[in-house]
Design an enzyme around this catalytic site. Structure first.
Site, PDB file in Angstrom:
ATOM      1  CE1 TYR A 122     -23.957  -7.491 -24.654  1.00  0.00           C
ATOM      2  CE2 TYR A 122     -22.236  -8.872 -23.723  1.00  0.00           C
ATOM      3  CZ  TYR A 122     -23.396  -8.744 -24.443  1.00  0.00           C
ATOM      4  OH  TYR A 122     -24.014  -9.867 -24.951  1.00  0.00           O
TER       5      TYR A 122
ATOM      6  CB  SER B 267     -23.393 -12.836 -22.591  1.00  0.00           C
ATOM      7  OG  SER B 267     -22.057 -12.724 -23.024  1.00  0.00           O
TER       8      SER B 267
ATOM      9  CD  GLU C 135     -17.500 -10.523 -23.053  1.00  0.00           C
ATOM     10  OE1 GLU C 135     -17.107  -9.459 -22.552  1.00  0.00           O
ATOM     11  OE2 GLU C 135     -16.726 -11.375 -23.506  1.00  0.00           O
TER      12      GLU C 135
HETATM   13  P1  NDP Z   1     -27.277  -8.622 -32.790  1.00  0.00           P
HETATM   14  O1  NDP Z   1     -26.512  -7.417 -32.406  1.00  0.00           O
HETATM   15  O2  NDP Z   1     -27.021  -9.258 -34.136  1.00  0.00           O
HETATM   16  O3  NDP Z   1     -28.859  -8.303 -32.727  1.00  0.00           O
HETATM   17  C1  NDP Z   1     -29.382  -7.465 -31.738  1.00  0.00           C
HETATM   18  C2  NDP Z   1     -30.855  -7.273 -31.981  1.00  0.00           C
HETATM   19  O4  NDP Z   1     -31.401  -6.443 -30.948  1.00  0.00           O
HETATM   20  C3  NDP Z   1     -31.216  -6.577 -33.306  1.00  0.00           C
HETATM   21  O5  NDP Z   1     -32.358  -7.189 -33.847  1.00  0.00           O
HETATM   22  C4  NDP Z   1     -31.527  -5.160 -32.860  1.00  0.00           C
HETATM   23  O6  NDP Z   1     -32.386  -4.466 -33.735  1.00  0.00           O
HETATM   24  C5  NDP Z   1     -32.228  -5.438 -31.551  1.00  0.00           C
HETATM   25  N1  NDP Z   1     -32.332  -4.274 -30.666  1.00  0.00           N
HETATM   26  C6  NDP Z   1     -31.309  -3.548 -30.167  1.00  0.00           C
HETATM   27  N2  NDP Z   1     -31.778  -2.579 -29.373  1.00  0.00           N
HETATM   28  C7  NDP Z   1     -33.132  -2.687 -29.372  1.00  0.00           C
HETATM   29  C8  NDP Z   1     -34.182  -1.967 -28.746  1.00  0.00           C
HETATM   30  N3  NDP Z   1     -33.955  -0.904 -27.944  1.00  0.00           N
HETATM   31  N4  NDP Z   1     -35.469  -2.361 -28.944  1.00  0.00           N
HETATM   32  C9  NDP Z   1     -35.735  -3.415 -29.745  1.00  0.00           C
HETATM   33  N5  NDP Z   1     -34.765  -4.136 -30.373  1.00  0.00           N
HETATM   34  C10 NDP Z   1     -33.489  -3.762 -30.197  1.00  0.00           C
HETATM   35  O7  NDP Z   1     -27.064  -9.708 -31.626  1.00  0.00           O
HETATM   36  P2  NDP Z   1     -26.989 -11.314 -31.701  1.00  0.00           P
HETATM   37  O8  NDP Z   1     -28.072 -11.816 -32.559  1.00  0.00           O
HETATM   38  O9  NDP Z   1     -25.595 -11.736 -31.957  1.00  0.00           O
HETATM   39  O10 NDP Z   1     -27.282 -11.700 -30.171  1.00  0.00           O
HETATM   40  C11 NDP Z   1     -28.603 -11.899 -29.697  1.00  0.00           C
HETATM   41  C12 NDP Z   1     -28.615 -11.757 -28.186  1.00  0.00           C
HETATM   42  O11 NDP Z   1     -27.761 -12.730 -27.603  1.00  0.00           O
HETATM   43  C13 NDP Z   1     -28.124 -10.407 -27.651  1.00  0.00           C
HETATM   44  O12 NDP Z   1     -28.851 -10.137 -26.482  1.00  0.00           O
HETATM   45  C14 NDP Z   1     -26.667 -10.676 -27.304  1.00  0.00           C
HETATM   46  O13 NDP Z   1     -26.228  -9.773 -26.312  1.00  0.00           O
HETATM   47  C15 NDP Z   1     -26.775 -12.093 -26.794  1.00  0.00           C
HETATM   48  N6  NDP Z   1     -25.598 -12.910 -26.904  1.00  0.00           N
HETATM   49  C16 NDP Z   1     -24.987 -13.068 -28.123  1.00  0.00           C
HETATM   50  C17 NDP Z   1     -23.919 -13.912 -28.260  1.00  0.00           C
HETATM   51  C18 NDP Z   1     -23.222 -14.085 -29.565  1.00  0.00           C
HETATM   52  O14 NDP Z   1     -22.101 -14.608 -29.566  1.00  0.00           O
HETATM   53  N7  NDP Z   1     -23.838 -13.711 -30.696  1.00  0.00           N
HETATM   54  C19 NDP Z   1     -23.407 -14.676 -27.104  1.00  0.00           C
HETATM   55  C20 NDP Z   1     -24.148 -14.455 -25.870  1.00  0.00           C
HETATM   56  C21 NDP Z   1     -25.203 -13.616 -25.800  1.00  0.00           C
HETATM   57  P3  NDP Z   1     -31.851  -3.561 -34.971  1.00  0.00           P
HETATM   58  O15 NDP Z   1     -31.691  -4.516 -36.126  1.00  0.00           O
HETATM   59  O16 NDP Z   1     -32.942  -2.579 -35.133  1.00  0.00           O
HETATM   60  O17 NDP Z   1     -30.543  -2.961 -34.547  1.00  0.00           O
HETATM   61  P1  GDR Z   2     -16.971 -10.421 -27.726  1.00  0.00           P
HETATM   62  O1  GDR Z   2     -16.819 -10.485 -29.325  1.00  0.00           O
HETATM   63  O2  GDR Z   2     -16.460  -9.152 -27.173  1.00  0.00           O
HETATM   64  O3  GDR Z   2     -16.389 -11.698 -27.203  1.00  0.00           O
HETATM   65  O4  GDR Z   2     -18.548 -10.407 -27.554  1.00  0.00           O
HETATM   66  P2  GDR Z   2     -15.855  -9.715 -30.334  1.00  0.00           P
HETATM   67  O5  GDR Z   2     -15.870 -10.534 -31.576  1.00  0.00           O
HETATM   68  O6  GDR Z   2     -16.203  -8.281 -30.448  1.00  0.00           O
HETATM   69  O7  GDR Z   2     -14.413  -9.811 -29.614  1.00  0.00           O
HETATM   70  C1  GDR Z   2     -13.775 -11.065 -29.361  1.00  0.00           C
HETATM   71  C2  GDR Z   2     -12.331 -10.821 -28.947  1.00  0.00           C
HETATM   72  O8  GDR Z   2     -11.583 -10.365 -30.071  1.00  0.00           O
HETATM   73  C3  GDR Z   2     -10.731  -9.325 -29.638  1.00  0.00           C
HETATM   74  N1  GDR Z   2     -10.379  -8.454 -30.777  1.00  0.00           N
HETATM   75  C4  GDR Z   2     -11.254  -7.734 -31.501  1.00  0.00           C
HETATM   76  N2  GDR Z   2     -12.601  -7.634 -31.429  1.00  0.00           N
HETATM   77  C5  GDR Z   2     -13.219  -6.836 -32.328  1.00  0.00           C
HETATM   78  N3  GDR Z   2     -14.545  -6.734 -32.310  1.00  0.00           N
HETATM   79  N4  GDR Z   2     -12.528  -6.116 -33.269  1.00  0.00           N
HETATM   80  C6  GDR Z   2     -11.158  -6.175 -33.366  1.00  0.00           C
HETATM   81  O9  GDR Z   2     -10.556  -5.521 -34.209  1.00  0.00           O
HETATM   82  C7  GDR Z   2     -10.499  -7.040 -32.441  1.00  0.00           C
HETATM   83  N5  GDR Z   2      -9.186  -7.365 -32.252  1.00  0.00           N
HETATM   84  C8  GDR Z   2      -9.138  -8.224 -31.238  1.00  0.00           C
HETATM   85  C9  GDR Z   2     -11.543  -8.593 -28.572  1.00  0.00           C
HETATM   86  O10 GDR Z   2     -10.681  -7.779 -27.770  1.00  0.00           O
HETATM   87  C10 GDR Z   2     -12.141  -9.780 -27.838  1.00  0.00           C
HETATM   88  O11 GDR Z   2     -11.230 -10.273 -26.891  1.00  0.00           O
HETATM   89  C11 GDR Z   2     -19.407 -11.236 -28.331  1.00  0.00           C
HETATM   90  C12 GDR Z   2     -20.752 -10.491 -28.510  1.00  0.00           C
HETATM   91  O12 GDR Z   2     -21.539 -11.209 -29.422  1.00  0.00           O
HETATM   92  C13 GDR Z   2     -21.478 -10.369 -27.211  1.00  0.00           C
HETATM   93  O13 GDR Z   2     -22.782  -9.820 -27.445  1.00  0.00           O
HETATM   94  C14 GDR Z   2     -21.618 -11.767 -26.582  1.00  0.00           C
HETATM   95  O14 GDR Z   2     -22.274 -11.687 -25.357  1.00  0.00           O
HETATM   96  C15 GDR Z   2     -20.253 -12.394 -26.418  1.00  0.00           C
HETATM   97  O15 GDR Z   2     -19.624 -12.478 -27.689  1.00  0.00           O
HETATM   98  C16 GDR Z   2     -20.332 -13.807 -25.843  1.00  0.00           C
END
Ligand code: NDP
Ligand code: GDR
Length: 321
Positions: free
Chosen positions: A147, A123, A125
């Site tokens: 995280y 990520s 992050e």
């Molecule tokens: P989601 O939160 O939508 O999905 C997370 C998934 O992980 C769900 O299917 C959840 O299952 C599963 N999970 C959580 N804990 C466990 C566990 N202990 N055992 C098995 N499965 C588990 O995430 P995203 O699809 O958005 O992201 C996918 C991956 O990419 C994550 O690793 C995230 O950190 C990473 N990532 C995401 C980004 C983004 O912008 N979306 C950017 C960079 C990285 P359940 O449905 O049961 O909760």
């Molecule tokens: P992020 O996504 O932390 O970048 O992680 P999120 O959408 O939660 O926050 C983005 C930015 O928005 C600001 N923010 C708020 N965020 C949330 N959730 N709710 C609010 O009310 C709000 N107001 C302002 C946050 O402070 C932050 O700066 C996501 C996740 O998908 C991670 O798993 C992944 O790794 C990174 O993106 C890349």
């Protein structure tokens, strides 16, 4: 027919990746964890086309068994506790899932499917308090949340297993990617859902934290293609995936409310509860390595992404009335 095993198949990315791989003729196997309900809403339309195995990132044996049961050619480790804010209230659990869970997945590959190619969901992050902009594969990490720290561990253990055991293990450093399937707690979806409810008279305001944070937001459907491309290369390497454009949360609000001819300033309230103990102020990707080596480019613009999400939330709330 190649077999792909996806952890986190019920999540946003897992659902798009499953669709993408089915479209390429893969046999798709997903790992789901036990729940008292069946929370498969993102993959409900796919359940008769995929196989599901029960396993958990906390349970080493279940991962080895899942790997042995389907002998995958490719493993995509997408499962994680993925919400940054929750990582401050549940730092140990986040470390277990998002950090050590990667080692468990890699150990399962090593034991039960050593020839499988492995993708780790790293990520942006990890860049956290950025030391340079834009951020590329050579930018140093400075995570700003439990995280982010857990993801740095997951990233390096993937590199380490590649170097120690000659596994084909790659890490995709993905910047924020969103879609109508994004969880409702993430800021894009929180805003587009609120816009829809406000427009339909179901809500009057939305409470947010820091409006000045800037992110490089793209469309999840584009990003799962990059994951697949990484595993088709001759050499296992790490790649940054993002659009190269950055917008503030304020600009996101402007775009989302603007899509239904509303002014965000009339509806957005700031609330201390949504500020973070340590913020990531600015993220913007330098995806040139992915452009050149993977031939990957994002296809959906920020403006089109937000409009797509607002439209989907409007349709959903209209359907529920
Ligand atoms: P989601 O939160 O939508 O999905 C997370 C998934 O992980 C769900 O299917 C959840 O299952 C599963 N999970 C959580 N804990 C466990 C566990 N202990 N055992 C098995 N499965 C588990 O995430 P995203 O699809 O958005 O992201 C996918 C991956 O990419 C994550 O690793 C995230 O950190 C990473 N990532 C995401 C980004 C983004 O912008 N979306 C950017 C960079 C990285 P359940 O449905 O049961 O909760
Ligand atoms: P992020 O996504 O932390 O970048 O992680 P999120 O959408 O939660 O926050 C983005 C930015 O928005 C600001 N923010 C708020 N965020 C949330 N959730 N709710 C609010 O009310 C709000 N107001 C302002 C946050 O402070 C932050 O700066 C996501 C996740 O998908 C991670 O798993 C992944 O790794 C990174 O993106 C890349």
């Amino acid at each position: 027919m190649p077999t792909a095993l996806i952890t986190g198949i019920t999540g946003q990315d897992g659902s798009y990746l499953a669709e993408h791989l089915l479209g390429k003729g893969y046999r798709v196997v997903g790992i789901v964890r036990r729940s008292s309900t069946t929370p498969y809403e993102r993959i409900a339309h796919l359940v008769d086309k995929i196989e599901l195995l029960s396993a958990d990132l906390l349970d080493q044996h279940s991962l080895v068994d899942a790997m042995a049961a389907c002998t995958p050619d490719e493993v995509y480790n997408l499962a994680a506790q993925s919400f940054v804010q929750t990582s401050w209230s549940q730092p140990v659990l986040t470390g277990e899932f998002t950090g050590l869970g990667v080692t468990r997945a890699l150990e399962a590959v090593r034991k039960a499917a050593p020839r499988a190619r492995f993708y780790q969901a790293s990520s942006s992050e990890m860049f956290g308090k950025v030391v340079e902009s834009p951020q590329s594969e050579s930018t140093s990490f400075y995570p700003r949340s439990p995280y982010g720290v857990a993801k740095v561990y997951g990233h390096w253990i993937t590199v380490n297993y590649r170097e120690s055991y000659d596994l084909f293990a790659v890490s995709g450093i993905l910047f924020n990617h969103e879609s109508p399937r994004r969880g409702l707690e993430f800021v894009t979806r929180k805003v587009t859902d609120a816009v829809a409810r406000i427009k339909l008279g179901l809500a009057r305001e939305v409470r947010l934290g820091n409006l000045d944070a800037r992110r490089d937001w793209g469309f999840a459907g584009d990003y799962v293609d990059a994951m697949w491309r990484m595993l088709q290369q001759d050499r296992a390497e790490d790649y940054v995936i993002g659009t190269g454009r950055t917008h503030s949360v304020r600009q996101l609000c402007e775009a989302a409310f603007g899509a239904v001819d509303l002014d965000y300033r009339d509806f957005v309230k700031q609330d201390e509860r949504f500020f973070r103990p340590a913020e990531v102020d600015l993220l913007v990707a330098d995806p040139s390595k992915a452009n050149t080596q993977l031939g990957w480019r994002p296809r959906v613009s920020f403006e089109d992404l937000i409009a797509m999400m607002v439209d989907a939330d409007l349709a959903r709330h209209r359907g529920a009335r």
